[in-house]
Design a protein around this motif. Structure first.
Motif, PDB file in Angstrom:
ATOM      1  N   ARG A 100      26.749  34.253  59.173  1.00 27.21           N
ATOM      2  CA  ARG A 100      25.826  33.631  59.856  1.00 27.21           C
ATOM      3  C   ARG A 100      26.204  33.963  61.470  1.00 27.21           C
ATOM      4  N   HIS A 101      27.304  33.829  61.776  1.00 25.47           N
ATOM      5  CA  HIS A 101      27.807  33.864  63.258  1.00 25.47           C
ATOM      6  C   HIS A 101      27.697  35.030  63.655  1.00 25.47           C
ATOM      7  N   LYS A 102      27.865  36.213  62.903  1.00 25.24           N
ATOM      8  CA  LYS A 102      27.538  37.489  63.133  1.00 25.24           C
ATOM      9  C   LYS A 102      26.185  37.931  63.273  1.00 25.24           C
ATOM     10  N   THR A 103      25.319  37.414  62.516  1.00 23.14           N
ATOM     11  CA  THR A 103      23.946  37.582  62.826  1.00 23.14           C
ATOM     12  C   THR A 103      23.538  37.128  64.232  1.00 23.14           C
ATOM     13  N   GLU A 104      24.028  35.879  64.105  1.00 23.67           N
ATOM     14  CA  GLU A 104      23.670  35.156  65.742  1.00 23.67           C
ATOM     15  C   GLU A 104      24.344  35.854  66.862  1.00 23.67           C
ATOM     16  N   GLY A 118      14.915  38.533  67.765  1.00 22.83           N
ATOM     17  CA  GLY A 118      14.304  38.532  66.359  1.00 22.83           C
ATOM     18  C   GLY A 118      15.318  39.063  65.284  1.00 22.83           C
ATOM     19  N   PHE A 119      16.431  39.358  65.632  1.00 23.99           N
ATOM     20  CA  PHE A 119      17.471  39.766  64.503  1.00 23.99           C
ATOM     21  C   PHE A 119      17.637  38.773  63.555  1.00 23.99           C
ATOM     22  N   GLN A 120      17.372  38.783  62.186  1.00 20.03           N
ATOM     23  CA  GLN A 120      17.627  37.779  61.245  1.00 20.03           C
ATOM     24  C   GLN A 120      18.286  38.110  60.330  1.00 20.03           C
ATOM     25  N   GLY A 121      19.144  39.230  60.066  1.00 16.65           N
ATOM     26  CA  GLY A 121      20.051  39.552  59.020  1.00 16.65           C
ATOM     27  C   GLY A 121      19.323  40.427  58.099  1.00 16.65           C
ATOM     28  N   TYR A 122      20.187  40.994  56.937  1.00 21.21           N
ATOM     29  CA  TYR A 122      19.510  41.827  55.782  1.00 21.21           C
ATOM     30  C   TYR A 122      19.166  41.073  54.926  1.00 21.21           C
ATOM     31  N   ARG A 123      19.478  39.885  54.635  1.00 22.81           N
ATOM     32  CA  ARG A 123      19.029  39.109  53.337  1.00 22.81           C
ATOM     33  C   ARG A 123      17.684  38.299  53.442  1.00 22.81           C
ATOM     34  N   SER A 124      17.025  38.632  54.666  1.00 24.62           N
ATOM     35  CA  SER A 124      16.038  37.990  55.022  1.00 24.62           C
ATOM     36  C   SER A 124      14.823  38.922  54.409  1.00 24.62           C
ATOM     37  N   VAL A 125      13.460  38.368  54.215  1.00 22.11           N
ATOM     38  CA  VAL A 125      12.524  38.829  53.722  1.00 22.11           C
ATOM     39  C   VAL A 125      12.270  39.985  54.469  1.00 22.11           C
ATOM     40  N   ARG A 126      12.269  40.223  55.886  1.00 19.39           N
ATOM     41  CA  ARG A 126      12.131  41.280  56.758  1.00 19.39           C
ATOM     42  C   ARG A 126      13.214  42.069  56.774  1.00 19.39           C
ATOM     43  N   SER A 186      15.344  50.526  49.369  1.00 16.63           N
ATOM     44  CA  SER A 186      15.450  50.199  47.900  1.00 16.63           C
ATOM     45  C   SER A 186      15.241  48.887  47.576  1.00 16.63           C
ATOM     46  N   SER A 187      14.907  48.662  46.285  1.00 11.38           N
ATOM     47  CA  SER A 187      14.451  47.650  45.787  1.00 11.38           C
ATOM     48  C   SER A 187      15.865  46.667  45.348  1.00 11.38           C
ATOM     49  N   ALA A 188      16.740  47.278  45.568  1.00 12.60           N
ATOM     50  CA  ALA A 188      18.008  46.570  45.111  1.00 12.60           C
ATOM     51  C   ALA A 188      18.161  45.281  46.022  1.00 12.60           C
ATOM     52  N   GLU A 189      18.859  44.215  45.440  1.00 16.10           N
ATOM     53  CA  GLU A 189      19.098  43.154  46.203  1.00 16.10           C
ATOM     54  C   GLU A 189      20.235  43.280  47.107  1.00 16.10           C
ATOM     55  N   LEU A 190      20.492  42.874  47.929  1.00 18.32           N
ATOM     56  CA  LEU A 190      21.403  43.268  49.061  1.00 18.32           C
ATOM     57  C   LEU A 190      22.524  41.981  48.742  1.00 18.32           C
ATOM     58  N   SER A 191      23.605  42.148  48.495  1.00 12.01           N
ATOM     59  CA  SER A 191      24.538  40.998  48.024  1.00 12.01           C
ATOM     60  C   SER A 191      25.131  40.349  49.525  1.00 12.01           C
ATOM     61  N   PRO A 192      25.471  39.032  49.323  1.00 10.10           N
ATOM     62  CA  PRO A 192      26.026  38.416  50.708  1.00 10.10           C
ATOM     63  C   PRO A 192      27.240  39.549  51.238  1.00 10.10           C
TER      64      PRO A 192
END
Length: 158
Positions: free
Chosen positions: A6-10, A18-26, A89-95
């Motif tokens: 979370r801190h890395k994303t912030e 607008g950077f939201q991280g890679y597990r977001s819908v977008r 890729s449709s693969a889910e990105l793990s935490p």
């Protein structure tokens, strides 16, 4: 101190609105935002090097090396800014996967910012040998960024 995702994303969001991280819908949009930012920062480095070349009398081999670095920067910028959709890729990105990508992103930001140091040294240098030493450092930094970006892209593709 190790930052949590979370801190890395912030932290990335401080540079990239607008950077939201890679597990977001977008996820694809997040990747595009990052790549655009990195490409813009590389463009600043390339422009600064072009200004140096234009404003400095360099001849022969040194001029050729400067021109080659300028081309390499332009190529890397294009590779990053027009990168294919690495998140298709449709693969889910793990935490854990997201955290690794965020680590790459933070290192890429730092490495690109670090390219200004050898450029500054080149601008102050009087002797061609000093310019060439700093150009070698700049080239090493560009090569590291290229390799990090390739590793990051492989990780995103899964």
């Amino acid at each position: 101190m190790k930052l949590d995702p979370r801190h890395k994303t912030e932290r990335l969001g401080e540079h990239i609105p607008g950077f939201q991280g890679y597990r977001s819908v977008r996820r694809g949009q997040t990747d595009l935002l990052l790549r655009r930012y990195l490409a813009a920062e590389l463009e600043k480095v390339r422009d600064r090097l072009a200004d140096f070349i234009f404003g400095r009398e360099t001849g022969g081999e040194l001029h050729g090396k400067l021109a080659a670095t300028l081309k390499t920067l332009a190529f890397l910028k294009a590779e990053i800014s027009t990168g294919d959709d690495d998140t298709g890729s449709s693969a889910e990105l793990s935490p854990e996967g997201e955290e690794r990508i965020l680590d790459f992103d933070l290192v890429l930001l730092e490495k690109i910012a670090g390219l200004h140091t050898p450029l500054e040294e080149m601008e102050w240098a009087r002797a061609p040998a000093a310019i060439e030493r700093n150009l070698d450092l700049l080239d090493e930094g560009v090569a590291e960024i290229d390799e990090l970006y390739r590793q990051r892209r492989s990780l995103l593709r899964g």
